[in-house]
Motif scaffolding. Structure first.
Motif, short mmCIF file in Angstrom:
data_model
loop_
_atom_site.label_atom_id
_atom_site.label_comp_id
_atom_site.label_asym_id
_atom_site.label_seq_id
_atom_site.Cartn_x
_atom_site.Cartn_y
_atom_site.Cartn_z
N VAL A 294 14.29 -4.85 -10.79
CA VAL A 294 13.48 -3.82 -11.44
C VAL A 294 12.71 -4.42 -12.60
O VAL A 294 12.98 -5.55 -13.03
N THR A 295 11.77 -3.66 -13.12
CA THR A 295 11.01 -4.04 -14.31
C THR A 295 11.69 -3.45 -15.53
O THR A 295 11.87 -2.23 -15.62
N PHE A 296 12.07 -4.30 -16.47
CA PHE A 296 12.80 -3.85 -17.65
C PHE A 296 11.85 -3.22 -18.66
O PHE A 296 10.75 -3.73 -18.88
N SER A 297 12.30 -2.14 -19.26
CA SER A 297 11.54 -1.47 -20.32
C SER A 297 12.51 -0.74 -21.23
O SER A 297 13.66 -0.48 -20.86
N PHE B 23 14.02 4.65 -2.54
CA PHE B 23 14.22 3.72 -3.65
C PHE B 23 15.16 2.59 -3.27
O PHE B 23 14.98 1.44 -3.73
N GLU B 24 16.17 2.87 -2.46
CA GLU B 24 17.06 1.80 -2.01
C GLU B 24 16.29 0.74 -1.23
O GLU B 24 16.53 -0.46 -1.42
N ILE C 117 0.82 -1.22 0.00
CA ILE C 117 0.00 0.00 0.00
C ILE C 117 0.85 1.26 0.00
O ILE C 117 0.35 2.34 -0.34
N LEU C 118 2.13 1.16 0.38
CA LEU C 118 3.01 2.33 0.40
C LEU C 118 4.09 2.26 -0.66
O LEU C 118 4.92 3.16 -0.74
N ARG C 119 4.12 1.21 -1.47
CA ARG C 119 5.09 1.10 -2.55
C ARG C 119 4.46 1.64 -3.84
O ARG C 119 4.12 0.88 -4.76
N ASN C 120 4.31 2.95 -3.92
CA ASN C 120 3.63 3.56 -5.06
C ASN C 120 4.18 4.96 -5.31
O ASN C 120 5.04 5.46 -4.57
N ALA D 54 7.09 -0.43 -13.77
CA ALA D 54 7.99 0.26 -14.70
C ALA D 54 8.13 1.75 -14.37
O ALA D 54 9.23 2.31 -14.46
N ALA D 55 7.03 2.40 -13.99
CA ALA D 55 7.10 3.84 -13.70
C ALA D 55 7.97 4.11 -12.48
O ALA D 55 8.82 5.01 -12.49
N LEU D 56 7.78 3.33 -11.40
CA LEU D 56 8.59 3.52 -10.19
C LEU D 56 10.04 3.14 -10.45
O LEU D 56 10.96 3.77 -9.92
N THR D 57 10.26 2.12 -11.29
CA THR D 57 11.63 1.73 -11.65
C THR D 57 12.34 2.87 -12.37
O THR D 57 13.50 3.19 -12.08
N LEU D 58 11.65 3.49 -13.31
CA LEU D 58 12.26 4.58 -14.08
C LEU D 58 12.63 5.75 -13.18
O LEU D 58 13.73 6.31 -13.29
#
Length: 542
Positions: A351-354, A307-308, A280-283, A323-327
């Motif tokens: 991470v999510t690759f894009s 982020f760490e 709920i807080l990872r956004n 992907a958005a949070l990864t970027l």
């Protein structure tokens, strides 16, 4: 069928079945109680959800109020400065006016003197004249003085004490988190050992159709899958007897996170957000709250700490960061020159690759040349994972891995003509051009010579096309002629255009050679210029 219809039907059944009327009535009563309990649970759940939303937005409002208060304090300071300037200017004007006007002597006001004949507060006239009463009153005043001094030492402490207590609190929280991690590891170890012991015990009691090794392997696999499925859950996830209890647990978790963030314990708040139940807080909203915090000079930015923690505890297979949070996380790390952190995230698949992620790392390598090799390797890995074939091959070409790029391109069934032309225009080298215009491991060439040269003529790399034609021409007397005649992709008009470009760029011999081969083909006739046409037609008018 709605509840009203069911209730009506139930009443009809009770009226018709007189023999079972008592049983049906009791069943209906329990049914009504069950429906009422469900309605009450829904109302409680909606109330708790509304409370959760209000608590989530409360710290943001507090932050804006504090920001507004700081702005108002700055304005008050400016107003006070202006007021002081005006007072100084006013005093100067009054002094100047006093000098110009006739001086008027004024008597200084007399200081108030203590009248010994006045009454002492709290004492009568008789007591004020009694020595014993005066000494007793003096002792009372001394006691009050001692009490005030003691209260100053006990009830009031300096502000530095609060800072020391905050540091101690952060240390205690850190120790508690470390103890929780150790406890979790011990619990995992105990669970594994218990599962293995139970498996061995059950295998010993069975008919032993399968070996002990296979039994243990299957049990360990199931245990690992179960652990992965519950990796992102918190201690609150196990407490789900009712939705209301779960909502209360989430509220407590959010309140604790807000306390940590408001008190300035950003690292603890980041860890708390990373391990939040159900994410709920990872956004992005939580990220914006960390982003709004002004970092101190000698400390890591709170956004980087967030982020760490979030990306460090993620798992690409089960619970990846979107992907958005990864970027945003990679941009934050690169802006703080944390390339090694990005390398860890990418290589450990956190991470999510894009394709956009690969572009960010590629651009950073172009700006910071000392990290270019590392960024190219990371971008190549990301592009291959997200099936961006042409950019993955381009990374290999830029790194000098031409043979590997050609092998990757020819073996991929999804590599199209546009992809080959993209490589040719972005990274033209003679090794790459030769690899694309010749057979590769028994497979036909990806591009014809004329097609490759025409593509290069549209860019700033024309010299590579001319050099390719010269190399072919030097291979033998008929080598260039065979290439032109066997080229089924590039038409005669295309070769004429190539010849004109050769002539314009001082490759006249090469241009004449190409034109002679093109004109010699069946059905191709060179159109002479207008002056030669006039000479040919002179005999008609003579």
């Amino acid at each position: 069928m709605n509840l009203f219809t069911c209730h009506f039907v139930f009443l009809k059944v009770i009226e018709n079945c007189t023999n079972y009327k008592g049983i049906l009535t009791s069943i209906k009563q329990e049914y009504d109680e069950f429906i009422e309990a469900i309605r009450k649970g829904q109302i409680d759940a909606n109330h708790l959800q509304a409370k959760l939303k209000s608590l989530t937005s409360e710290p943001t409002t507090l932050m804006y109020y504090r920001k507004r208060a700081a702005e108002l304090e700055d304005r008050i300071a400016i107003i006070n400065q202006d007021s002081d300037k005006i007072k100084c200017e006013l005093q100067k004007r009054l002094k100047q006016k006093a000098v110009k006007s006739p001086q008027i002597t004024k008597k200084a006001p007399k200081k108030e003197q203590i009248n010994p004949s006045a009454l002492i507060p709290g004492m009568s006239i008789e007591d004020s004249l009694d020595i014993d009463a005066l000494e007793k009153y003096q002792q009372q005043l001394d006691q009050k003085k001692q009490q005030l001094i003691a209260s100053m030492n006990t009830k009031y402490v300096p502000i530095q004490k609060k800072q020391e207590l905050d540091i101690k609190l952060s240390l205690v929280l850190q120790e508690r988190e470390e103890a929780e991690q150790i406890n979790q590891k011990l619990m995992d170890s105990y669970r594994k050992k218990r599962v293995i012991a139970d498996a061995i015990s059950s295998w010993a009691k069975s008919n032993k159709n399968i070996t002990l090794f296979e039994t243990l392997e299957e049990v360990i696999k199931k245990e690992s899958d179960l652990k992965d499925d519950s990796a992102a859950a918190n201690v609150f996830d196990d407490l789900e007897p009712k939705k209301s209890m779960e909502a209360e647990s989430l509220l407590e978790y959010v309140e604790r996170f807000n306390e940590l963030l408001v008190s300035g314990q950003y690292k603890a708040a980041a860890i708390y957000a990373a391990h939040s139940p159900r994410g709920i807080l990872r956004n992005i909203e939580t990220m914006e709250r960390f982003k709004a915090v002004v970092p101190h000079k000698d400390q890591d930015p709170p956004l980087l700490l967030f982020f760490e923690a979030v990306i460090g505890c993620s798992n690409l297979a089960k619970h990846p960061v979107n992907a958005a949070l990864t970027l945003e996380g990679v941009k934050c790390a690169l802006s703080n020159d944390k390339v090694e952190l990005v390398v860890h995230w990418v290589t450990q698949q956190r991470v999510t690759f894009s394709e956009s992620l690969g572009d960010v790392i590629w651009d950073y390598g172009e700006k910071e040349h000392q990290h270019k090799v590392t960024c190219l390797a990371l971008a190549q890995l990301i592009y291959r994972k997200c099936s961006s074939l042409r950019k993955a091959a381009l990374c290999m070409c830029v790194q000098g891995q031409i043979q590997g790029a050609l092998d990757y391109a020819y073996q991929s069934k999804r590599f199209l003509l546009d992809d080959y032309l993209f490589l040719l225009k972005k990274c033209p080298t003679m090794e790459l051009i030769n690899g694309l215009t010749k057979e590769w491991d028994g497979k036909p060439a990806a591009l014809s010579v004329g097609q490759a040269v025409l593509s290069l003529l549209c860019t700033d790399h024309k010299e590579y096309g001319f050099k390719l034609l010269e190399n072919i021409n030097q291979c033998g007397e008929n080598a260039l002629e065979q290439v032109i005649l066997n080229d089924v992709v590039c038409t005669a008009e295309g070769w004429v255009e190539i010849a004109e470009e050769c002539s314009n760029n001082n490759y006249r011999q090469l241009s004449e050679r190409i034109m002679s081969v093109v004109i010699s083909q069946d059905g191709v006739v060179e159109i002479p210029p207008k002056e030669e046409d006039a000479k040919i037609m002179e005999h008609i008018y003579m």
